[in-house]
Design an enzyme around this catalytic site. Structure first.
Site, short mmCIF file in Angstrom:
data_model
loop_
_atom_site.label_atom_id
_atom_site.label_comp_id
_atom_site.label_asym_id
_atom_site.label_seq_id
_atom_site.Cartn_x
_atom_site.Cartn_y
_atom_site.Cartn_z
N HIS A 189 29.57 40.77 42.13
CA HIS A 189 30.16 41.15 43.41
C HIS A 189 31.52 41.78 43.17
CE1 HIS A 189 31.48 37.03 42.54
NE2 HIS A 189 32.59 37.33 43.17
N HIS A 243 32.31 41.85 39.10
CA HIS A 243 32.38 40.68 38.22
C HIS A 243 31.41 39.61 38.70
CE1 HIS A 243 34.83 39.47 41.66
NE2 HIS A 243 34.65 38.21 41.29
N ARG A 255 36.63 29.88 49.42
CA ARG A 255 35.52 29.82 48.45
C ARG A 255 35.37 28.45 47.84
NH1 ARG A 255 35.78 33.03 42.90
NH2 ARG A 255 35.48 31.08 41.79
N ASP A 281 31.57 35.22 38.96
CA ASP A 281 32.59 34.18 38.86
C ASP A 281 32.36 33.27 37.64
OD1 ASP A 281 33.68 35.17 41.21
OD2 ASP A 281 32.52 33.79 42.47
C1 OGA Z 1 35.37 35.55 45.08
C2 OGA Z 1 35.48 37.00 45.26
C3 OGA Z 1 35.18 38.59 47.00
C4 OGA Z 1 35.70 38.87 48.37
O1 OGA Z 1 35.67 34.81 46.01
O2 OGA Z 1 34.93 35.14 43.99
O3 OGA Z 1 35.36 37.73 44.33
O4 OGA Z 1 35.13 39.74 49.03
N1 OGA Z 1 35.64 37.39 46.52
O5 OGA Z 1 36.68 38.23 48.75
MN MN Z 2 34.51 36.55 42.61
#
Ligand code: OGA
Ligand code: MN
Length: 276
Positions: free
Chosen positions: A250, A95, A265, A97
């Site tokens: 990712h 996906h 994040r 974000d």
């Molecule tokens: C995010 C996500 C990936 C991870 O924080 O947007 O998809 O590896 N994380 O935690």
């Molecule tokens: Mn993500």
């Protein structure tokens, strides 16, 4: 500051730099590298939540995710958390974000806080390189299309995540919504054409029959996930990744059942997307 390729076509590793202590010149250099590569990896950072916030604020303006819990200390920092006894993880499928927003997020800065002993890597894909390598036939087919992006199927009532043990960690059931975007965008900084659809949030091409659009989307997704456009980042304590949501995908590997993982994040605001 040293910049080395992380994989053949995806990501760069930036070393000899501390994000908590950047000069203005280093910040300007970082902006240029970010615009070119869209995916930066850093290791061995001494980077507190306060430092994380300050770096994000220096780079851009912050948007708060509608569904994830924030840290107690900073509402701007989302917790990407998986408990020891939890089975479903956040972001376990490809996906990008916030593509469900009218003005999607520019970037995300993810910091390792608690890592499993094994597993828990994050995979990335380069959507500018993937676009360039599409067949001329597919390029012309998708040229003027728009696609519908949503989060209802994930976070809404009866959404995928609501059926799992992730549900109790999520808020915002009533904040779901969707948006439409061009399928091929011009990246605002690099000027490159980028394929802007993703398996997590793209529902279908606007105005198309669902199945017909599904078939083309699946073909595009199979193309993007080839090894030459993807890489996998192995986290260690002090690792930070910074990706551009306009030109990468990712996904988080969920291969560490029985162990906990916590990431922080911060999401940076973007601008409206322009069709190629
Ligand atoms: C995010 C996500 C990936 C991870 O924080 O947007 O998809 O590896 N994380 O935690
Ligand atoms: Mn993500």
């Amino acid at each position: 500051m040293k910049v080395t390729r992380y994989s053949e076509g995806c990501g760069v590793l930036i070393s000899d730099i501390q994000l908590a202590d950047l000069s203005d010149t280093q910040l300007a250099d970082l902006r240029t590298i970010f615009a070119e590569h869209g995916l930066l990896f850093f290791r061995d950072q001494d980077f507190s939540p306060q430092d994380h916030l300050q770096f994000a604020q220096r780079f851009g303006s912050i948007v708060v995710n509608k569904f994830f819990r924030a840290t107690e200390e900073f509402p701007e920092i989302a917790e990407v958390r998986k408990e020891k006894d939890q089975h479903t993880n956040i972001g376990g499928g490809w996906h990008t974000d916030h593509s469900y927003d009218d003005i999607p997020a520019m970037g995300s800065i993810l910091v390792a806080r608690k890592l499993p002993e094994t597993g828990g890597d994050t995979q990335f894909a380069n959507l500018a390189n993937a676009y360039d390598a599409l067949s001329p036939k597919l390029k012309s087919l998708i040229e003027n299309l728009r696609a519908v992006h949503s989060n209802k199927h994930l976070y809404g009532e009866n959404g995928l995540y609501r059926m799992t043990d992730l549900a109790e960690h999520l808020g915002g059931m009533d904040r779901v919504g969707d948006a439409t975007h061009p399928v091929v965008i011009i990246h605002p900084e690099s000027g490159r054409k980028v394929l802007y659809v993703n398996p997590g949030h793209t529902i279908q091409f606007e105005g198309w029959d669902f199945t017909e659009s599904r078939n083309i989307l699946d073909e595009l997704y199979a193309h993007v996930t080839q090894p030459q456009f993807t890489c996998s980042f192995k986290w260690s304590p002090g690792s930070v990744t910074f990706w551009d949501n306009r030109c990468t995908w990712h996904q988080a590997n969920n291969d560490y059942q029985g162990q906990a993982r916590l990431m922080h994040r911060i999401t940076l605001a973007g601008s409206a997307l322009t069709a190629a």
